[in-house]
Design a protein around this motif. Sequence first.
Motif, PDB file in Angstrom:
ATOM      1  N   LYS A  49       1.102   3.631  -1.217  1.00  0.00           N
ATOM      2  CA  LYS A  49       0.919   2.631  -0.175  1.00  0.00           C
ATOM      3  C   LYS A  49      -0.208   1.717  -0.600  1.00  0.00           C
ATOM      4  CE  LYS A  49       2.439   5.421   3.685  1.00  0.00           C
ATOM      5  NZ  LYS A  49       2.148   5.823   5.058  1.00  0.00           N
ATOM      6  N   GLY A  50      -0.118   0.455  -0.193  1.00  0.00           N
ATOM      7  CA  GLY A  50      -1.175  -0.478  -0.543  1.00  0.00           C
ATOM      8  C   GLY A  50      -0.935  -1.833   0.091  1.00  0.00           C
ATOM      9  N   PHE A  51      -1.821  -2.747  -0.204  1.00  0.00           N
ATOM     10  CA  PHE A  51      -1.635  -4.115   0.256  1.00  0.00           C
ATOM     11  C   PHE A  51      -2.279  -5.063  -0.720  1.00  0.00           C
ATOM     12  CE2 PHE A  51      -5.779  -3.189   1.986  1.00  0.00           C
ATOM     13  CZ  PHE A  51      -6.471  -4.372   1.876  1.00  0.00           C
ATOM     14  N   GLY A  52      -1.805  -6.278  -0.690  1.00  0.00           N
ATOM     15  CA  GLY A  52      -2.355  -7.336  -1.528  1.00  0.00           C
ATOM     16  C   GLY A  52      -2.562  -8.553  -0.662  1.00  0.00           C
ATOM     17  N   ASP A 103      -1.750  -1.599   7.907  1.00  0.00           N
ATOM     18  CA  ASP A 103      -2.527  -2.177   6.813  1.00  0.00           C
ATOM     19  C   ASP A 103      -1.915  -1.898   5.444  1.00  0.00           C
ATOM     20  OD1 ASP A 103      -4.482  -3.310   8.415  1.00  0.00           O
ATOM     21  OD2 ASP A 103      -5.652  -1.469   8.461  1.00  0.00           O
ATOM     22  N   PHE A 104      -1.332  -0.722   5.283  1.00  0.00           N
ATOM     23  CA  PHE A 104      -0.817  -0.324   3.981  1.00  0.00           C
ATOM     24  C   PHE A 104       0.703  -0.302   4.013  1.00  0.00           C
ATOM     25  CE2 PHE A 104      -5.031   1.596   4.278  1.00  0.00           C
ATOM     26  CZ  PHE A 104      -5.604   1.055   3.140  1.00  0.00           C
ATOM     27  N   LEU A 105       1.298  -1.010   3.076  1.00  0.00           N
ATOM     28  CA  LEU A 105       2.748  -1.099   2.992  1.00  0.00           C
ATOM     29  C   LEU A 105       3.280  -0.118   1.951  1.00  0.00           C
ATOM     30  CD1 LEU A 105       3.030  -4.981   3.027  1.00  0.00           C
ATOM     31  CD2 LEU A 105       3.338  -3.414   4.936  1.00  0.00           C
ATOM     32  N   PRO A 106       4.456   0.463   2.188  1.00  0.00           N
ATOM     33  CA  PRO A 106       5.012   1.399   1.210  1.00  0.00           C
ATOM     34  C   PRO A 106       5.445   0.673  -0.067  1.00  0.00           C
ATOM     35  CG  PRO A 106       6.565   1.026   2.991  1.00  0.00           C
ATOM     36  CD  PRO A 106       5.300   0.309   3.358  1.00  0.00           C
ATOM     37  N   LYS A 107       5.079   1.243  -1.184  1.00  0.00           N
ATOM     38  CA  LYS A 107       5.435   0.706  -2.502  1.00  0.00           C
ATOM     39  C   LYS A 107       5.827   1.870  -3.400  1.00  0.00           C
ATOM     40  CE  LYS A 107       4.034  -3.552  -1.623  1.00  0.00           C
ATOM     41  NZ  LYS A 107       4.867  -4.731  -1.709  1.00  0.00           N
ATOM     42  N   VAL A 108       6.319   1.554  -4.579  1.00  0.00           N
ATOM     43  CA  VAL A 108       6.642   2.555  -5.591  1.00  0.00           C
ATOM     44  C   VAL A 108       5.881   2.181  -6.859  1.00  0.00           C
ATOM     45  CG1 VAL A 108       8.474   3.525  -7.009  1.00  0.00           C
ATOM     46  CG2 VAL A 108       8.916   3.016  -4.626  1.00  0.00           C
ATOM     47  N   GLY A 160       5.131  -7.361  -6.055  1.00  0.00           N
ATOM     48  CA  GLY A 160       4.412  -6.349  -6.817  1.00  0.00           C
ATOM     49  C   GLY A 160       3.644  -6.913  -7.982  1.00  0.00           C
ATOM     50  N   LYS A 161       3.204  -6.005  -8.846  1.00  0.00           N
ATOM     51  CA  LYS A 161       2.410  -6.371 -10.020  1.00  0.00           C
ATOM     52  C   LYS A 161       2.793  -5.462 -11.177  1.00  0.00           C
ATOM     53  CE  LYS A 161      -1.628  -8.638  -8.227  1.00  0.00           C
ATOM     54  NZ  LYS A 161      -1.066  -8.971  -6.995  1.00  0.00           N
ATOM     55  N   VAL A 162       2.522  -5.949 -12.385  1.00  0.00           N
ATOM     56  CA  VAL A 162       2.719  -5.158 -13.594  1.00  0.00           C
ATOM     57  C   VAL A 162       1.404  -5.151 -14.359  1.00  0.00           C
ATOM     58  CG1 VAL A 162       3.985  -4.937 -15.771  1.00  0.00           C
ATOM     59  CG2 VAL A 162       5.168  -5.769 -13.729  1.00  0.00           C
TER      60      VAL A 162
END
Length: 112
Positions: free
Chosen positions: A34-37, A54-59, A89-91
């Motif tokens: 989980k995170g946010f940008g 505040d925190f969104l689910p990501k992989v 997202g980000k790499v």
Amino acid sequence: MKMVMAIIKPFKLDDVREALAEVGVTGITVTEVKGFGRQKGHTELYRGAEYVVDFLPKVKLEIAVTDDIADAVVETVLKSAGMGRIGDGKVFVYDLERVVRIRTGELDADAL
């Protein structure tokens, strides 16, 4: 060798995995995070009350690759995970100093 770490939206995982297999990636590690940008989360209604999420689910994908396919792996993730929206997202790419296969003791590229 390089470690490619990608943070993507969960529903894009299958698309990215299939595209990486076509490029020659033989294994990935996937973690639900989980995170946010820049999107800073969002608000939801639950039983009439408003909550801030505040925190969104990501992989998170971690892909160890040899130097010769690292750029192709990054491009593949960008094409298969990107939708042109905030939160895609980000790499991250960083050097991988050493790899050891536990079972056989093989080192570096042989261990991948």
